[in-house]
Write a protein that holds these residues in place. Structure first.
Motif, PDB file in Angstrom:
ATOM      1  N   PRO A 211       0.986  -1.721   0.731  1.00  0.00           N
ATOM      2  CA  PRO A 211       0.538  -3.114   0.607  1.00  0.00           C
ATOM      3  C   PRO A 211       0.711  -3.938   1.877  1.00  0.00           C
ATOM      4  O   PRO A 211       0.036  -4.948   2.050  1.00  0.00           O
ATOM      5  CB  PRO A 211       1.420  -3.667  -0.518  1.00  0.00           C
TER       6      PRO A 211
ATOM      7  N   TYR B  81      -7.040  -0.970  -3.405  1.00  0.00           N
ATOM      8  CA  TYR B  81      -6.739  -1.636  -4.675  1.00  0.00           C
ATOM      9  C   TYR B  81      -7.903  -1.496  -5.645  1.00  0.00           C
ATOM     10  O   TYR B  81      -7.719  -1.191  -6.834  1.00  0.00           O
ATOM     11  CB  TYR B  81      -6.433  -3.109  -4.430  1.00  0.00           C
TER      12      TYR B  81
ATOM     13  N   SER C 173      -6.102  -1.066   3.241  1.00  0.00           N
ATOM     14  CA  SER C 173      -5.261  -1.779   2.282  1.00  0.00           C
ATOM     15  C   SER C 173      -5.505  -3.268   2.457  1.00  0.00           C
ATOM     16  O   SER C 173      -6.149  -3.707   3.414  1.00  0.00           O
ATOM     17  CB  SER C 173      -3.792  -1.444   2.531  1.00  0.00           C
TER      18      SER C 173
ATOM     19  N   LEU D  27      -3.119  -5.135  -3.024  1.00  0.00           N
ATOM     20  CA  LEU D  27      -2.452  -3.887  -3.366  1.00  0.00           C
ATOM     21  C   LEU D  27      -0.996  -4.102  -3.763  1.00  0.00           C
ATOM     22  O   LEU D  27      -0.407  -3.269  -4.461  1.00  0.00           O
ATOM     23  CB  LEU D  27      -2.540  -2.899  -2.192  1.00  0.00           C
TER      24      LEU D  27
END
Length: 266
Positions: A46, A65, A91, A95
């Motif tokens: 993330p 995600y 990312s 996420l």
């Protein structure tokens, strides 16, 4: 070892932060690509450091995600990078919530595996940059992976947590992914001037014979490269770190892609 679909999936994992996972993911992926190995880098952290380190951003774009939570096809999020032959599944901030959202999801550990299987014939290697935890995101990576590469910082308490990680690998192998294999440990941030680095390297090798021969040196240049959105080979190809990652790519090809190695040797 490969998936049934063809690509070798390499998860770069260690629940400790700051050990060089993202640096290794970016630079190993780039070095493999320079050798003609078609490579996909999946940023599963993330913090999105692999995405930012390649000068890219997942903001405003579909990201991993959307693949894990919204069942978007992986092909819809993949973007090109500055290195020919290396593509990225970025990312983004969303996420961060995926760990919680995956809890009630059907087949929650299999989400990434299914996504990778759908594109595996397009790549020879898929690298997954895992977050510094053993949560559901990392579990998805391990369930999808053929090989696990574990960066280990050459500093005090380097072996701390590795027992937990190897226990997790065994549990995943037993319950979710029988093909999962500890591909090797990678010594990072090695400082040849200190006795500590030498001692840590010796200790890691004594406990884990699977440790790669290549050692990644501590380097200002490799720390600078992400701020320019470049892998170290493009930022300063003559630096010791660039040469080390090139050597690592050779080891990875030999260990994980024996068929390609035999072709290159002809």
């Amino acid at each position: 070892m490969t998936t049934q679909a063809g690509a070798v999936v390499v998860a770069i994992a260690n629940q400790k932060g700051g050990v060089g996972k993202t640096t290794t993911a970016i630079n190993l992926g780039a070095e493999l690509a320079t050798r003609g190995v078609s490579t996909l880098l999946i940023d599963l952290d993330p913090q999105a450091n692999s995405t930012a380190g390649l000068g890219l951003s997942g903001r405003g774009l579909p990201t991993v995600y959307d693949v894990l939570i919204n069942d978007e096809p992986l092909t819809s999020v993949v973007i090109e990078t500055c290195q020919a032959g290396l593509e990225l599944a970025p990312s983004g901030p969303d996420l961060a919530g995926a760990e919680v959202e995956l809890v009630p999801a059907m087949a929650r550990e299999q989400r990434l595996r299914r996504a990778i299987d759908s594109v595996a014939t397009r790549y020879e290697v898929v690298i997954v940059d895992c977050p510094p935890s053993l949560g559901l995101l990392t579990l998805n990576a391990l369930t999808a992976a053929d090989e696990v590469l574990v960066p280990v910082q050459c500093e005090y308490l380097a072996l701390e947590g590795l027992g937990q990680l190897t226990g997790t690998l065994e549990a995943v192998r037993r319950n979710l992914n029988p093909r999962l294999h500890l591909g090797g440990l990678l010594l990072t941030m090695f400082d040849s001037r200190t006795n500590l680095s030498q001692q840590v390297a010796a200790e890691v090798r004594s406990h884990f014979p699977e440790t790669f021969k290549t050692v990644i040196p501590r380097s200002i240049r490799v720390s600078e490269a992400p701020s320019h959105g470049l892998p170290i080979g493009m930022y300063d190809g003559r630096s010791p770190a660039a040469k080390a990652y090139a050597a690592l790519a050779g080891e990875v090809i030999e260990a994980f892609l024996p068929q390609r190695k035999s072709v290159e040797a002809k």
